[in-house]
Design an enzyme around this catalytic site. Structure first.
Site, PDB file in Angstrom:
ATOM      1  N   THR A  39       0.832  -1.206   0.000  1.00 32.22           N
ATOM      2  CA  THR A  39       0.000   0.000   0.000  1.00 32.22           C
ATOM      3  C   THR A  39       0.871   1.263   0.000  1.00 32.22           C
ATOM      4  OG1 THR A  39      -0.225  -0.012   2.410  1.00 32.22           O
ATOM      5  CG2 THR A  39      -1.955  -1.090   1.166  1.00 32.22           C
ATOM      6  N   HIS A  42       1.526   1.767  -3.582  1.00 28.31           N
ATOM      7  CA  HIS A  42       0.332   2.356  -4.198  1.00 28.31           C
ATOM      8  C   HIS A  42       0.276   3.857  -3.914  1.00 28.31           C
ATOM      9  CE1 HIS A  42      -1.294  -1.782  -4.612  1.00 28.31           C
ATOM     10  NE2 HIS A  42      -1.997  -1.248  -5.575  1.00 28.31           N
TER      11      HIS A  42
HETATM   12 ZN   LIG Z   1       0.981  -3.128   5.390  1.00 23.94          ZN
END
Ligand SMILES: [Zn+2]
Ligand SMILES: [Zn+2]
Length: 336
Positions: A39, A42
């Site tokens: 993430t 991202h």
């Molecule tokens: Zn994580």
């Protein structure tokens, strides 16, 4: 304090950043290790992670460290305690918090910003680790806790046939957890040979390269009648489609891989109807941190197997940009 700060799309720098405020119920932790998460990658590219965020803000949330100060209402921690922190905390008062869905909190109070020298989460989000568990290994508590939530949703029964799609760090951990959970067959679908190879070490029993083999044919050739559980750990359109195709009768699919916001996939209700599929998605880690710490502290789960590299904060930008070492396991940023 020194921190790895996200300033905007693909603009991440090591910089001076204000220390977080220590509240009366808070614990100030000197971060020792913080994992690089998918993430974070991202977010680095300007896509949504698990929470919205406003730059400038330090990235990172998979932390371990040592308590250096405690708020005056803190009762369970003292200076010098070795700890990990659950990065997300809710308000405790909204409908969702009160109804056992803290991860759905509407007034999310904060998220740990772990690529930094200090974090100050509330005491309720901090967990002791035992002396024999290193801070290096303990940094895997948060990603493992997310996997445990996914595994709870997948609900593997002893003897189940499980498919795990994608052998990144998360998929690899899932294979190990399915093995601990007593799956009879753990079938790995992965395009890269070296990743299929390493899945053996985690307990996988059958390995399929979807680029050159027909997944269902290989499964049938191995005498497997039905795939009971499917864990999707990539989040791409093609692999999510594979999850539906490979799922057997009355199977459960957990969509764990993070898809792109606004991106749709092909879904065939008739297929789901005929197979009576259960389709679930997994979001963060409600109530699973303590169990993650226990597993890491046990002989069942060796965290070091999943760590590919240790880097300094100054090297984090390159890792976020290239995922050079994240492809092969968890990269830990060492923060002193
Ligand atoms: Zn994580
Ligand atoms: Zn709440």
């Amino acid at each position: 304090m020194k921190a790895g700060v996200y300033y905007g799309v693909e603009d991440f720098r090591v910089a001076e950043f204000p220390e977080p405020e220590l509240k009366e119920d808070g614990v100030k932790i000197a971060v020792k290790y913080c994992g690089v998460c998918g993430t974070d990658v991202h977010k680095f590219h300007g896509q949504c992670g698990s929470h919205p965020m406003k730059p400038p803000v330090p990235l990172g949330h998979e932390v371990s460290g040592v308590v250096v100060e405690t708020g005056k209402h803190v009762t369970h921690f003292k200076v010098g305690d070795r700890v990990v922190a659950d990065p997300n905390w809710g308000c405790g008062a909204c409908f969702f918090c009160k109804n056992n869905m803290p991860h759905m909190c509407e007034n999310g109070k904060g998220v740990v910003k772990g690529f930094a020298q200090y974090i100050c989460p509330p005491e309720s989000n901090v967990y002791h680790i035992p002396d024999h568990l290193s801070l290096r290994e303990a940094a895997l508590a948060e990603p493992l806790s997310c996997c445990l939530h996914g595994m709870d949703l997948l609900d593997v029964k002893l003897g189940d046939v499980v498919v795990v799609i994608g052998m990144g760090m998360i998929g690899s951990m899932m294979v190990k957890l399915c093995s601990i959970a007593g799956a009879s067959h753990i079938i790995v679908i992965e395009t890269q040979e070296n990743k299929r190879e390493s899945a053996k070490d985690y307990g996988a029993t059958l390995f399929i390269n979807p680029n050159v083999e027909n997944v269902e044919t290989v499964i049938a050739q191995n005498g497997i009648q039905n795939v009971d559980k499917v864990m999707e750990c990539v989040g791409a359109k093609v692999t999510m489609r594979t999850a539906f195709e490979v799922a057997g009768k009355c199977a459960t699919i957990v969509l764990f891989g993070l898809g792109k916001e606004g991106e749709a996939i092909d879904f065939y209700p008739y297929e789901a109807f005929r197979k009576e599929l259960t389709i679930r998605a997994s979001y963060v880690n409600p109530h699973t941190m303590e169990r993650a710490v226990r597993l890491l502290s046990s002989n069942q789960f060796s965290a070091s197997m999943f760590i590919s590299k240790e880097i300094q904060l100054e090297e984090a930008e390159v890792e976020l940009r290239t995922q050079k070492d994240s492809r092969y396991g968890k990269v830990l940023v060492h923060i002193s």
